[in-house]
Design a protein around this motif. Structure first.
Motif, PDB file in Angstrom:
ATOM      1  N   GLY A  20       0.808  -1.207   0.000  1.00 12.32           N
ATOM      2  CA  GLY A  20       0.000   0.000   0.000  1.00 12.32           C
ATOM      3  C   GLY A  20       0.847   1.265   0.000  1.00 12.32           C
ATOM      4  O   GLY A  20       0.547   2.224  -0.720  1.00 12.32           O
ATOM      5  N   LEU A  21       1.930   1.282   0.799  1.00  8.79           N
ATOM      6  CA  LEU A  21       2.801   2.459   0.838  1.00  8.79           C
ATOM      7  C   LEU A  21       3.527   2.660  -0.494  1.00  8.79           C
ATOM      8  O   LEU A  21       3.659   3.791  -0.966  1.00  8.79           O
ATOM      9  N   VAL A  22       4.009   1.572  -1.086  1.00  3.53           N
ATOM     10  CA  VAL A  22       4.681   1.681  -2.389  1.00  3.53           C
ATOM     11  C   VAL A  22       3.712   2.203  -3.449  1.00  3.53           C
ATOM     12  O   VAL A  22       4.069   3.052  -4.280  1.00  3.53           O
ATOM     13  N   THR A  23       2.478   1.717  -3.408  1.00  3.81           N
ATOM     14  CA  THR A  23       1.460   2.192  -4.359  1.00  3.81           C
ATOM     15  C   THR A  23       1.203   3.682  -4.176  1.00  3.81           C
ATOM     16  O   THR A  23       1.053   4.433  -5.154  1.00  3.81           O
ATOM     17  N   LEU A  24       1.170   4.116  -2.910  1.00  4.08           N
ATOM     18  CA  LEU A  24       0.957   5.540  -2.629  1.00  4.08           C
ATOM     19  C   LEU A  24       2.084   6.390  -3.202  1.00  4.08           C
ATOM     20  O   LEU A  24       1.841   7.445  -3.809  1.00  4.08           O
ATOM     21  N   VAL A  25       3.333   5.935  -3.045  1.00  6.97           N
ATOM     22  CA  VAL A  25       4.473   6.686  -3.585  1.00  6.97           C
ATOM     23  C   VAL A  25       4.424   6.717  -5.115  1.00  6.97           C
ATOM     24  O   VAL A  25       4.722   7.755  -5.744  1.00  6.97           O
ATOM     25  N   LEU A  26       4.021   5.607  -5.735  1.00  5.65           N
ATOM     26  CA  LEU A  26       3.916   5.580  -7.195  1.00  5.65           C
ATOM     27  C   LEU A  26       2.841   6.548  -7.696  1.00  5.65           C
ATOM     28  O   LEU A  26       3.043   7.263  -8.684  1.00  5.65           O
ATOM     29  N   TRP A  28       1.899   9.186  -6.150  1.00  7.68           N
ATOM     30  CA  TRP A  28       2.491  10.505  -5.900  1.00  7.68           C
ATOM     31  C   TRP A  28       3.404  10.899  -7.051  1.00  7.68           C
ATOM     32  O   TRP A  28       3.340  12.030  -7.558  1.00  7.68           O
ATOM     33  N   ALA A  29       4.251   9.984  -7.471  1.00 10.10           N
ATOM     34  CA  ALA A  29       5.168  10.265  -8.589  1.00 10.10           C
ATOM     35  C   ALA A  29       4.398  10.534  -9.880  1.00 10.10           C
ATOM     36  O   ALA A  29       4.732  11.457 -10.635  1.00 10.10           O
ATOM     37  N   LEU A  30       3.351   9.754 -10.132  1.00 10.43           N
ATOM     38  CA  LEU A  30       2.545   9.980 -11.334  1.00 10.43           C
ATOM     39  C   LEU A  30       1.840  11.333 -11.277  1.00 10.43           C
ATOM     40  O   LEU A  30       1.723  12.030 -12.290  1.00 10.43           O
ATOM     41  N   GLY A  31       1.377  11.711 -10.091  1.00  6.66           N
ATOM     42  CA  GLY A  31       0.708  12.995  -9.938  1.00  6.66           C
ATOM     43  C   GLY A  31       1.632  14.171 -10.220  1.00  6.66           C
ATOM     44  O   GLY A  31       1.251  15.128 -10.915  1.00  6.66           O
ATOM     45  N   THR A  32       2.863  14.121  -9.714  1.00  9.12           N
ATOM     46  CA  THR A  32       3.806  15.207  -9.969  1.00  9.12           C
ATOM     47  C   THR A  32       4.239  15.233 -11.439  1.00  9.12           C
ATOM     48  O   THR A  32       4.452  16.303 -12.012  1.00  9.12           O
ATOM     49  N   TYR A  33       4.351  14.051 -12.054  1.00  9.71           N
ATOM     50  CA  TYR A  33       4.692  13.992 -13.482  1.00  9.71           C
ATOM     51  C   TYR A  33       3.571  14.622 -14.320  1.00  9.71           C
ATOM     52  O   TYR A  33       3.826  15.354 -15.281  1.00  9.71           O
ATOM     53  N   TRP A  34       2.323  14.377 -13.921  1.00  6.77           N
ATOM     54  CA  TRP A  34       1.192  14.952 -14.642  1.00  6.77           C
ATOM     55  C   TRP A  34       1.118  16.470 -14.452  1.00  6.77           C
ATOM     56  O   TRP A  34       0.694  17.206 -15.344  1.00  6.77           O
TER      57      TRP A  34
END
Length: 265
Positions: A20-26, A28-34
């Protein structure tokens, strides 16, 4: 065999939590990339930059004083809420008349956001830690009162009847029957109170104080240090997660000990 099953279940829970934590970080990364297409400084909000800033802040010892100050305020606010909430909950739980007369008033006060009291708290207590303690206590006292009252109501009347038949004093009934019997409810209320305190703490620390994690967030905003701001947000989440975990473990230990048969080891 039972022990091995419990260990396997615990390992499975840990694995799912990490996923769950790894999914949250991913995400997060996709959100900043967008966001890069519309927000020029979105790179400063990415997980890589944030964790790098957090590491630098920790290595340079810039967050120690702010973290310790915030934790002290949490401890004081929770202690005051327990000191006030447990006796009130005991009184309300043991008296139907008092419960009926205070129920509406308590519900009315509980529904008022603690942050709405901020100007009044500063006017009455001045600048410093005093208004923060008031706001944290006001926010945390209600779940403790409600859970303590519910614990008293859930006690088996036969135990109280047995205590009276044995001529137990009020002090003995309180400390040997009521408090041990409702400790699980008190710990549940304390866990909820910790979560509320931790959420209310950050805006409270923007009341003109010069230390604390909430103050540091304002400082990073003024300096436009958005990577440090995100680092502090991650730290706040981690510390809140740790506090909730400690409260959860205390509750589990107590409920496990309460359910253990007498004489078992």
């Amino acid at each position: 065999m039972i022990k091995s099953l419990l260990l396997n279940r615990s390992d499975r829970r840990l694995e799912l939590g990490l996923i769950g934590l790894v999914t949250l970080v991913l995400l997060w990364a996709l959100g900043t990339y967008w966001l890069k297409a519309t927000v020029p400084m979105a790179d400063l909000l990415s997980p890589g930059v944030t964790f790098e800033s957090l590491y630098e802040l920790l290595v340079q010892n810039q967050l120690t004083v702010h973290t310790l100050t915030s934790m002290k305020r949490v401890l004081v606010g929770l202690s005051l809420a327990l000191v006030l909430g447990i006796p009130i909950g005991l009184a309300v739980g043991t008296s139907r008349a008092l419960e009926n007369s205070t129920g509406s008033a308590f519900q009315f006060l509980r529904m008022i956001s603690p942050l709405s009291w901020m100007p009044i708290a500063v006017m009455v207590f001045g600048i410093g830690d005093a208004p923060i303690y008031f706001l944290l206590t006001f926010a945390a006292v209600w779940p403790i009162i409600l859970n303590t009252t519910a614990g008293v109501r859930s006690l088996d009347p036969k135990w109280l009847l047995l205590a009276r038949s044995l001529s137990a004093t009020r002090r003995e009934v309180l400390f040997r029957i009521i408090l041990p019997g409702i400790l699980g409810h008190i710990l549940t209320g304390a866990r909820v109170a910790i979560g509320i305190i931790w959420i209310v703490l950050v805006p409270c620390e923007m009341l003109g104080v010069s230390s604390g994690l909430g103050y540091f967030i304002l400082d990073t905003r003024d300096r436009l240090a958005y990577s440090e701001l995100m680092a502090v947000i991650v730290l706040i989440g981690a510390l809140g997660f740790l506090l909730d975990g400690i409260a959860q473990q205390l509750h589990r230990r107590w409920t496990h000990a309460a359910r253990r048969p007498t004489g078992s080891r």
